[in-house]
Motif scaffolding. Sequence first.
Motif, PDB file in Angstrom:
ATOM      1  N   UNK A  78       0.841  -1.208   0.000  1.00  0.00           N
ATOM      2  CA  UNK A  78       0.000   0.000   0.000  1.00  0.00           C
ATOM      3  C   UNK A  78       0.872   1.253   0.000  1.00  0.00           C
ATOM      4  N   UNK A  79       1.924   1.213   0.811  1.00  0.00           N
ATOM      5  CA  UNK A  79       2.819   2.377   0.894  1.00  0.00           C
ATOM      6  C   UNK A  79       3.567   2.572  -0.416  1.00  0.00           C
ATOM      7  N   UNK A  80       3.963   1.461  -1.038  1.00  0.00           N
ATOM      8  CA  UNK A  80       4.686   1.536  -2.318  1.00  0.00           C
ATOM      9  C   UNK A  80       3.791   2.146  -3.396  1.00  0.00           C
ATOM     10  N   UNK A  81       2.541   1.656  -3.451  1.00  0.00           N
ATOM     11  CA  UNK A  81       1.597   2.174  -4.446  1.00  0.00           C
ATOM     12  C   UNK A  81       1.352   3.659  -4.214  1.00  0.00           C
ATOM     13  N   UNK A  82       1.178   4.013  -2.931  1.00  0.00           N
ATOM     14  CA  UNK A  82       0.954   5.422  -2.591  1.00  0.00           C
ATOM     15  C   UNK A  82       2.131   6.271  -3.060  1.00  0.00           C
ATOM     16  N   UNK A  83       3.347   5.816  -2.728  1.00  0.00           N
ATOM     17  CA  UNK A  83       4.547   6.573  -3.059  1.00  0.00           C
ATOM     18  C   UNK A  83       4.731   6.687  -4.573  1.00  0.00           C
ATOM     19  N   UNK A  84       4.332   5.632  -5.288  1.00  0.00           N
ATOM     20  CA  UNK A  84       4.512   5.611  -6.739  1.00  0.00           C
ATOM     21  C   UNK A  84       3.528   6.559  -7.437  1.00  0.00           C
ATOM     22  N   UNK A  85       2.369   6.728  -6.807  1.00  0.00           N
ATOM     23  CA  UNK A  85       1.329   7.504  -7.490  1.00  0.00           C
ATOM     24  C   UNK A  85       1.224   8.943  -6.983  1.00  0.00           C
ATOM     25  N   UNK A  86       1.813   9.228  -5.838  1.00  0.00           N
ATOM     26  CA  UNK A  86       1.694  10.587  -5.275  1.00  0.00           C
ATOM     27  C   UNK A  86       3.078  11.176  -5.048  1.00  0.00           C
ATOM     28  N   UNK A  87       3.155  12.477  -5.136  1.00  0.00           N
ATOM     29  CA  UNK A  87       4.413  13.149  -4.825  1.00  0.00           C
ATOM     30  C   UNK A  87       4.542  13.269  -3.299  1.00  0.00           C
ATOM     31  N   UNK A  88       5.805  13.388  -2.848  1.00  0.00           N
ATOM     32  CA  UNK A  88       5.990  13.489  -1.394  1.00  0.00           C
ATOM     33  C   UNK A  88       5.357  14.764  -0.848  1.00  0.00           C
ATOM     34  N   UNK A  89       4.676  14.609   0.265  1.00  0.00           N
ATOM     35  CA  UNK A  89       4.079  15.756   0.935  1.00  0.00           C
ATOM     36  C   UNK A  89       3.850  15.366   2.386  1.00  0.00           C
ATOM     37  N   UNK A  90       3.177  16.223   3.103  1.00  0.00           N
ATOM     38  CA  UNK A  90       2.864  15.881   4.494  1.00  0.00           C
ATOM     39  C   UNK A  90       1.971  14.653   4.569  1.00  0.00           C
ATOM     40  N   UNK A  91       1.186  14.459   3.485  1.00  0.00           N
ATOM     41  CA  UNK A  91       0.304  13.285   3.454  1.00  0.00           C
ATOM     42  C   UNK A  91       1.111  11.979   3.442  1.00  0.00           C
ATOM     43  N   UNK A  92       2.323  12.038   2.868  1.00  0.00           N
ATOM     44  CA  UNK A  92       3.187  10.849   2.859  1.00  0.00           C
ATOM     45  C   UNK A  92       3.535  10.463   4.298  1.00  0.00           C
ATOM     46  N   UNK A  93       3.877  11.469   5.093  1.00  0.00           N
ATOM     47  CA  UNK A  93       4.200  11.211   6.508  1.00  0.00           C
ATOM     48  C   UNK A  93       2.974  10.620   7.206  1.00  0.00           C
ATOM     49  N   UNK A  94       1.798  11.189   6.884  1.00  0.00           N
ATOM     50  CA  UNK A  94       0.568  10.682   7.512  1.00  0.00           C
ATOM     51  C   UNK A  94       0.332   9.229   7.111  1.00  0.00           C
ATOM     52  N   UNK A  95       0.546   8.914   5.827  1.00  0.00           N
ATOM     53  CA  UNK A  95       0.329   7.534   5.352  1.00  0.00           C
ATOM     54  C   UNK A  95       1.279   6.573   6.056  1.00  0.00           C
ATOM     55  N   UNK A  96       2.543   6.969   6.157  1.00  0.00           N
ATOM     56  CA  UNK A  96       3.544   6.136   6.847  1.00  0.00           C
ATOM     57  C   UNK A  96       3.106   5.882   8.288  1.00  0.00           C
ATOM     58  N   UNK A  97       2.653   6.950   8.946  1.00  0.00           N
ATOM     59  CA  UNK A  97       2.280   6.831  10.365  1.00  0.00           C
ATOM     60  C   UNK A  97       1.030   5.965  10.541  1.00  0.00           C
ATOM     61  N   UNK A  98       0.044   6.147   9.667  1.00  0.00           N
ATOM     62  CA  UNK A  98      -1.204   5.373   9.803  1.00  0.00           C
ATOM     63  C   UNK A  98      -0.931   3.880   9.593  1.00  0.00           C
TER      64      UNK A  98
END
Lengths: 174, 103
Positions: A78-98
Amino acid sequence: MKGAGALSTWLADQIGQLAARRLHERHPEWAAAMLAEQAELQTAPGHLSWAFGALVASVRATECDLSYLGALAAGVLAMTVYQWTMDESLLTVAAVCVIGLCLGCFKPRSYLLSGVAIGAVVAAVNAFETLTGIRPTYEAYHHSLARVLAFSILVPPAVFASAVGRRLHFLLSG
Amino acid sequence: MIRNRTASRQTRALLNALQRHPAEWRHGYDLAKEAGLSSGTLYPILIRLHERGFLDAEWRAPAVAGRPPRHVYRLSRAGLSYALSLDQACVSPPVGRRGEALA
């Protein structure tokens, strides 16, 4: 030779403790039984190999928690797909934490592994892009190796979130 | 659910060691020596036998002061019949598809 004997006793003791800690969650009585046997064998020949065997036993008796491995794989995916499809932002930190929090809550004993694995995904994906040149379409620039390594900064928040999840697990299970 | 699998060679060795003195409580180290097993093999088998109700386990006060209590084991009634049934399976003549003895 006295020093060598003391060292091997100490080593056997440490290995025995490690084995007992591994086994304790699923079989607390057997963890205590192994420790007690270890204490009894302190001066017996082969006490070090007995301790190593206890460690093997703790792995065998708790091996292959497939549900956790599945959850960890799903989290990393899920994290890989997220990272591949979205640019890094604060939401990336939120996704990692969740995701870290969920995995820590799911398998408290492996919170460290969960946190490190999830936290390292962004750096791993960027390293893949840098090394292979295969990049998502939105990506307009090349990552340098230093920038890739900088993304490992996401590991501590992921481990922290996973540790919070672990705490949450114990709070919820009373 | 616990599967009722065929016993491995190591499980049979341990059951034989336990069966030799069925009323006696035995320590892990003694059992490992008698059955020729390492601790890495012994404990997973003991745990499995205990979970299936084939093994009784209890804590005994230490023989030497200052040591922790020791865990001791012996076959339960079900474990004894299981061990006997494995022995019989070993000595009984081979059986054909319809159940008749081939020998």
